[in-house]
Design an enzyme around this catalytic site. Sequence first.
Site, mmCIF file in Angstrom:
data_model
loop_
_atom_site.group_PDB
_atom_site.id
_atom_site.type_symbol
_atom_site.label_atom_id
_atom_site.label_comp_id
_atom_site.label_asym_id
_atom_site.label_seq_id
_atom_site.Cartn_x
_atom_site.Cartn_y
_atom_site.Cartn_z
ATOM 1 C CG ASP A 103 -1.759 1.224 1.386
ATOM 2 O OD1 ASP A 103 -2.342 1.650 0.372
ATOM 3 O OD2 ASP A 103 -1.858 1.792 2.495
ATOM 4 C CB SER A 104 0.144 4.809 -0.503
ATOM 5 O OG SER A 104 -0.890 4.930 0.457
ATOM 6 C CE1 TYR A 119 2.331 5.103 -3.597
ATOM 7 C CE2 TYR A 119 0.819 3.274 -3.957
ATOM 8 C CZ TYR A 119 2.100 3.739 -3.747
ATOM 9 O OH TYR A 119 3.138 2.846 -3.696
ATOM 10 C CB CYS A 131 -3.347 0.603 -2.312
ATOM 11 S SG CYS A 131 -3.382 2.343 -2.763
ATOM 12 C CG ASN A 132 -9.776 0.894 -2.275
ATOM 13 O OD1 ASN A 132 -10.679 0.195 -2.712
ATOM 14 N ND2 ASN A 132 -9.391 0.839 -1.017
ATOM 15 C CB THR A 133 -5.164 5.148 -4.789
ATOM 16 O OG1 THR A 133 -5.972 5.612 -3.710
ATOM 17 C CG2 THR A 133 -4.858 6.289 -5.726
ATOM 18 C CD GLU A 135 1.110 6.526 5.941
ATOM 19 O OE1 GLU A 135 2.321 6.427 6.192
ATOM 20 O OE2 GLU A 135 0.383 5.549 5.672
ATOM 21 C CB CYS A 187 -9.039 5.068 1.321
ATOM 22 S SG CYS A 187 -7.316 5.316 1.833
ATOM 23 C CB THR A 188 -6.560 -0.011 2.621
ATOM 24 O OG1 THR A 188 -5.429 0.697 2.068
ATOM 25 C CG2 THR A 188 -7.183 -0.881 1.546
ATOM 26 C CG HIS A 189 -4.258 4.999 4.808
ATOM 27 N ND1 HIS A 189 -3.840 4.508 3.596
ATOM 28 C CD2 HIS A 189 -3.129 5.419 5.449
ATOM 29 C CE1 HIS A 189 -2.523 4.622 3.497
ATOM 30 N NE2 HIS A 189 -2.068 5.178 4.614
HETATM 31 N N1 DGL Z 1 -4.651 3.294 1.221
HETATM 32 C C1 DGL Z 1 -4.799 3.731 -0.095
HETATM 33 C C2 DGL Z 1 -6.106 3.437 -0.753
HETATM 34 O O1 DGL Z 1 -6.741 2.476 -0.419
HETATM 35 C C3 DGL Z 1 -4.055 4.932 -0.596
HETATM 36 C C4 DGL Z 1 -4.245 6.215 0.085
HETATM 37 C C5 DGL Z 1 -3.305 7.247 -0.467
HETATM 38 O O2 DGL Z 1 -2.090 7.026 -0.388
HETATM 39 O O3 DGL Z 1 -3.789 8.273 -0.965
HETATM 40 O O4 DGL Z 1 -6.527 4.130 -1.649
#
Ligand code: DGL
Length: 268
Positions: free
Chosen positions: A13-14, A45, A76-78, A154, A186-188
């Site tokens: 992931d990012s 990302y 990571c969805n992005t 983060e 978003c996984t965050h």
């Molecule tokens: N965790 C990520 C996602 O699922 C990326 C978030 C990011 O870095 O912008 O999209």
Amino acid sequence: MGASADGPIGVFDSGVGGLTVLAEIRRALPAEHLCYVADSGHAPYGERAPELVRARAEAITGFLIEQGAKAIVIACNTATGIAAAHLRALHELPIIAMEPAVKPAAACTKSGVVGVLATSGTLKSEKFEALRGRFHGPVQVLTQPCPGLVELIETGDFEAEALRGLVADLVSPLLERGADTLVLGCTHYPLLHGLISDIAGPGVRITDAGAAVARHVRNRLAETGLLRDADNTPGDQRCWTSAAAPDASAALIRRLLGAAVPVAKLPC
Ligand code: DGL
């Protein structure tokens, strides 16, 4: 060399967001070895040029394959929207990707309004537009980009006032428009599940795709004969970070995993 069932599953992931997916994979597949890359040095990302995200996804996938990965999970969805097709064209091993949990949300909404929180990158992607198009109509699928949220997550300070304020500003417009189901796209964001649920209130359901992705990983490994024997010793975990301050990043990863895992600096 062909992939071996004893090889690790490579997850990236990012940053620390994909740890929410890693935790689901660990729960579903306790015998699997897991390698995790937090590309925190290049987060978020969602606000980066697609070319950079694609290049990072390619470099990290190459690194995980060098570690012996038998499958890759884009946690990571992005990066999924930008790079999944590219990675699948480059590599034959199973590449499992994310999709915001719009389908289960559409199935359980009572108000007929679903709110999707995601990065600008995800919401702008053709892949998301196609997903939204499948459900928008019978239910209303509202979207909310969340610039700034990943950066705050983060830092690892989930009690920060600024974080609470930003989440309230992002969630309130969706609730005002009638959303009774929120999709954490978003996984965050599952790291903020408690805070989001506190702000949204008890009548609002919150969904994410982590457990579904873990089931998908299990199915793909079973289909390809790559599941590690469940009678084996428990799988181990290794992590890498590209953060400018790797020690602080390692401490955050260990705190979120609740385990003393080895965390090294990512060499790419
Ligand atoms: N965790 C990520 C996602 O699922 C990326 C978030 C990011 O870095 O912008 O999209």
